[in-house]
Design an enzyme around this catalytic site. Structure first.
Site, PDB file in Angstrom:
ATOM      1  N   GLY A   1       6.931  12.877  54.016  1.00  0.00           N
ATOM      2  CA  GLY A   1       6.490  12.825  52.624  1.00  0.00           C
ATOM      3  C   GLY A   1       6.896  14.087  51.879  1.00  0.00           C
ATOM      4  O   GLY A   1       7.283  15.089  52.477  1.00  0.00           O
ATOM      5  N   CYS A   2       6.795  14.001  50.552  1.00  0.00           N
ATOM      6  CA  CYS A   2       7.228  15.129  49.716  1.00  0.00           C
ATOM      7  C   CYS A   2       6.317  16.336  49.875  1.00  0.00           C
ATOM      8  O   CYS A   2       6.789  17.456  50.091  1.00  0.00           O
ATOM      9  CB  CYS A   2       7.311  14.702  48.253  1.00  0.00           C
ATOM     10  SG  CYS A   2       5.844  13.868  47.624  1.00  0.00           S
ATOM     11  N   TYR A   3       4.997  16.121  49.779  1.00  0.00           N
ATOM     12  CA  TYR A   3       4.087  17.249  49.973  1.00  0.00           C
ATOM     13  C   TYR A   3       4.219  17.809  51.393  1.00  0.00           C
ATOM     14  O   TYR A   3       4.308  19.029  51.567  1.00  0.00           O
ATOM     15  CB  TYR A   3       2.635  16.825  49.718  1.00  0.00           C
ATOM     16  CG  TYR A   3       2.273  16.603  48.268  1.00  0.00           C
ATOM     17  CD1 TYR A   3       2.418  17.628  47.338  1.00  0.00           C
ATOM     18  CD2 TYR A   3       1.752  15.395  47.828  1.00  0.00           C
ATOM     19  CE1 TYR A   3       2.057  17.442  46.000  1.00  0.00           C
ATOM     20  CE2 TYR A   3       1.379  15.203  46.496  1.00  0.00           C
ATOM     21  CZ  TYR A   3       1.535  16.228  45.592  1.00  0.00           C
ATOM     22  OH  TYR A   3       1.169  16.049  44.281  1.00  0.00           O
TER      23      TYR A   3
ATOM     24  N   GLU B   1      10.611  22.753  46.069  1.00  0.00           N
ATOM     25  CA  GLU B   1      11.601  21.759  46.481  1.00  0.00           C
ATOM     26  C   GLU B   1      11.681  20.685  45.400  1.00  0.00           C
ATOM     27  O   GLU B   1      10.815  20.583  44.539  1.00  0.00           O
ATOM     28  CB  GLU B   1      11.186  21.101  47.811  1.00  0.00           C
ATOM     29  CG  GLU B   1       9.886  20.311  47.652  1.00  0.00           C
ATOM     30  CD  GLU B   1       9.505  19.407  48.818  1.00  0.00           C
ATOM     31  OE1 GLU B   1       9.891  19.687  49.951  1.00  0.00           O
ATOM     32  OE2 GLU B   1       8.793  18.413  48.562  1.00  0.00           O
TER      33      GLU B   1
END
Lengths: 353, 353, 353, 353
Positions: free
Chosen positions: D154-156, D325
């Site tokens: 996932g992004c987090y 990011e």
């Protein structure tokens, strides 16, 4: 294909930054020098943290600009300098045999009187005006190939000229009564420490400026006049909108031929469509929109592409043409690289897609 | 001054929200009812957390809209409903003796054929068109005072009509060839769950839409025609820009009188200046800009003010007029409250400054 | 209620602008003087076009700041000046019998050593530190009433102190291990012509700064130490986010009492709820959120309100408290006006809702 | 190098769009199929006007997803589908011998009980959990090379795990008391037609959400536990900020070793520096910032790079680590392509710089 050494003079502004980015990743050009008074001594990585992962960013250091030294270091020199200053560098660099691609306004006009009218000082090198090619490759590809001095067009002019020139050349629209209404992102104002361009002054704000006589009118009208083969004067209103990058231009044009019936309208539509297809059907950086699509800056930002769409309005008899481009790419640095590609005989899309 | 009870029907959109905000703080109007199908049963505080510190926000609960019940509860009813639906509520409310202030397009046109042409269905209550006043108080103050049905203008029309009408009425500009190029914040699209209006689709994006025949043309042209006393057809291009609120309109007009010398230009400038001063010099919500100032939406957002500035262009012979307003206030709810103030005999600025 | 004459010294920045806006519309304060070196001679209308529709905006002209003259013109003087400079004006104004409400950091600390540590110069008037009241009315209402020198708190401190102080005072949370993570709009950086705050440098960007020792820590820790009756040291990370106005703070706190079962958690939740209700239940400018609501800057921008919500996390044993405020209103100028209202015996909400 | 045929299932969301963009320009992967229920039948150019200048965009048409057909058309299949749905496609595709790179949460956890706890339904294919590799190439390069099923993080989690894992593995920081405070652009919410993500609801707004138990905690804690070799529970607060793309994470960590003197602090600083240099010094997509630089999302958006910086705070004894990011690139599609490159034996940066 032989690599050429390139330099960017005045690489600390927004156009300079995008130029550096494009040149760091160009397959045939080797970026060897960047200059900037304020950043002299620092590496690219220090000044532009976003380039810090590129291997060259820690090697290339900003130097003070010096035409004599530059001429020995690089084959192609990009000038990202204010008008007036650019010409000072161009003269010795051209004399030393360099190719010069100038992003300022200094060599865009053929007429030095117009330069004086719009830029409020005498042209610093009027003799060079004859030698420069206007760096709009879709229109002046042959001239660019043969020139050593390229005057890369302004951001607004690109967004206005590419949509209109084919229509004027084929006589589809009248050269009179043209209106260009443009919306520009804030990077168009440059990386200048002025309160007018602070975040809080631009965010949640929209405003016209430079009404009614913006400097870019000089090159827009000179180019349109060349295309129409008659003196063209237009109305131009730039607006500042809260986006980083992107210009959206809406053009109001009068077709030569009156249309009112559906048949007349269809016929004119086909004529326009054919005109654009002929002019740009094979151009990699012009995207002619069809169907219900209208230009949107978010579809071109970060690319060297200009989007063009048009609508005939049977109610008013007008032709509305709309374009979208990235003011820093097709409107500045990308187009300058495109001109370099043309001039150097490289594939025109090299380093641009 | 006697307080009146007011209701907002369809209070869950952006205009409805601003209406509620203005009415909660109005010195003479008492907000007693808000309706919304989707929020029925909830308090104002629950639906709009930003109003939660207002004492009434925890008492007033959204109900299902019901004309019969409403007519007993309120004296003045604001309709913030889609076109077509608004008329359905207006009829019984007017019959029951209520004042109706409609923010939809349903009663803005005098001509029901035009309505059908632009809204694609028969007008639901054509008889009422004669009875409604067009709620632009600067132009129709007397009519508003005498009417029980106010058709509050659209956001784009307000930004276009207020700058042009005085010029047309005095014959300073020609009624032909008018172009209106408008830039609107995203709240103009309403609080609709559509992907086109998602943050990522609008942010860092600018785009035209509804080209060349946007619905608002119907009321713009009807009003301009009344002002010019001749049929007026204009060119109108709306654009979506990434701000929450605000409309910036740039108008391209042709002065009746040709000007080319400095003297002619000064004389025309004074004529325009006098025309605007006469029309709006005492209007609390029209700000005529002087000197070098140009309209900027950030100077009007959150207020009921429209800014107007103009420039004559000796190069093209045109007059460029620019306006800025908050599309949700002067372009919608603020103007509706202003009409209520006029109609009720309250100070026109009550609750608006 | 007797009107007082007020002046704003340094009225050209963002806090100054909001102060002017609030004071122009205040029912009991009469704005009589605004000063600004750079704008001296210009009217309010010229400097702030958005105020141009206010009748006073064309009368009030910026003057050069001069303490002696000011003392004769105004009863209450707001200082919107840089730290260090503010104290220079405060001394003569207080001597002349004026009330001084200082928005800088100069009188916020009781300890002049801390001032020197964080602001890198000796305190210019250490004797006054004892006499000033920290202008957080919800905490220091009585002190403000009795003082003639108000040190209005910083924007970050307000967003951190109001949520924590009641919890520390009642011993619900430990005075150790506190973390404050804050996100601020760009107006917090002031109207300074620096490239870091240009639109293109802030838009589409998020970044921490001032890590780990931001100046505001000095007043935050002094105030928390007073509340806890022990020395408190906290972790504080400010971030810059692309909004004009608003601070969102997330606080990580350790409850004194361990909780792991649902019963323990409910009991602690009720204790916190009661603590906040007692502290702020009747405060017009503190909005305690219930249910599923979490703070959102868009619900407080333009108001003097701070929103507070909290969540216990059974998984980690921590209490997470979140707050939202407008950095220019509750975080600066609104709170300063609130202090003035308290000090002058006016309704605390006068001119603020 | 042998080209592989790739497909993207569920290519109409933001991650899908970025995947398509990366794959259209990948030197070794040939995009052959894209699927989307809602867009079936349309070309890439029609759905994503921004890709319209790519020659393939007018040839590739969205189809309905069908695992059996897909397995014959492509070697590598990217799943950009909601959790639960992804697993349904993965099973038959793996059985048919395809490589599956899943961007959903379905195969990120080793423990199906945790999946059920956080995703509220039984895991649809628990047997596959053992076979999947967690697609964080900097940590799991060897596992990715050997696996046919990649669970892209996932992004987090990416923004949290990359900075912490090396510190935990070397025992520099304690596995307890970790806090992650994250700020995400709105594209993280997906291209969903929900009012919460409308432009006007997100612009000029900052808000926390999902407090205190966001779903991403499940994979974050599982991965941190593996790195620390003990059960790790953290505090995590996500916030929504008005940018299109980008995650900025601030991490609060407790060093194992107490430091208070300058010498102790320098020594710890060097240890951390060495730890990161060892872990990421040669990683093309991790940029360790030095000097005064702090992460800024604008320096990584559009790239597959994560920026990391840290500060020791002698006042609190804590280590603050910050990362930035692009949530759609390193946080989703770029990282998925990076995993494909690793798995296929291509240069890891192919198609990514």
């Amino acid at each position: 294909m032989k690599t050429k050494k390139v330099a960017v003079i005045g690489a600390s502004g927004y156009s300079g930054e995008v130029l550096v980015q494009l040149l760091l990743n160009h397959p045939h050009a080797e970026l060897v020098v960047v200059t900037s008074r304020q950043n002299a001594g620092q590496t690219l990585a220090q000044v532009f943290p976003k380039f810090a992962s590129h291997p060259k960013s820690k090697i290339i250091r900003f130097s003070e600009p010096n035409a004599e030294v530059l001429a020995k270091q690089a084959d192609v020199i990009f000038l990202a300098l204010p008008h007036g200053v650019a010409a000072e560098y161009a003269v010795p660099l051209l004399n030393a045999g360099c190719v010069v691609i100038d992003l300022s306004a200094d060599f865009r006009l053929k007429n030095s009187e117009t330069y004086k009218e719009f830029y409020a000082h005498d042209h610093p090198a009027p003799d060079l005006l004859k030698k420069s090619a206007y760096g709009l490759p879709e229109i002046y590809r042959d001239e660019i190939k043969k020139s050593l001095l390229i005057a890369s067009p302004g951001c607004y002019p690109t967004s206005i000229l590419l949509p209109i020139i084919p229509l004027l050349k084929t006589g589809i629209v009248k050269p009179t009564g043209i209106i260009a209404d443009s919306l520009s992102g804030v990077s168009g104002a440059g990386r200048k420490a002025e309160t007018d361009y602070l975040f809080c002054e631009c965010n949640e704000s929209v405003r016209p400026y430079g009404v009614p006589k913006h400097r870019h009118l000089s090159e827009i009208e000179e180019q349109l006049s060349l295309a129409a083969n008659t003196q063209v004067t237009i109305q131009f209103t730039p607006h500042l909108i809260p986006v980083n990058r992107g210009i959206l231009t809406t053009l109001y044009l009068a077709p030569e031929k009156h249309f009112s019936t559906a048949t007349e309208m269809n016929s004119l539509n086909e004529k326009i469509s054919a005109c654009y297809a002929r002019a740009y059907g094979n151009e990699p950086f012009v995207r002619l929109l069809d169907g219900k699509n209208l230009p949107d800056t978010k579809n071109v930002v970060g690319t060297n592409i200009i989007e063009i769409a048009w609508r005939l309005d049977a109610r008013t008899g007008r032709l509305v043409v709309m374009s979208a481009e990235d003011n820093l790419v097709k409107g500045a640095s990308g187009q300058a690289v495109q001109s370099m590609n043309v001039l150097c005989g490289w594939p025109e899309t090299a380093g641009l897609i």
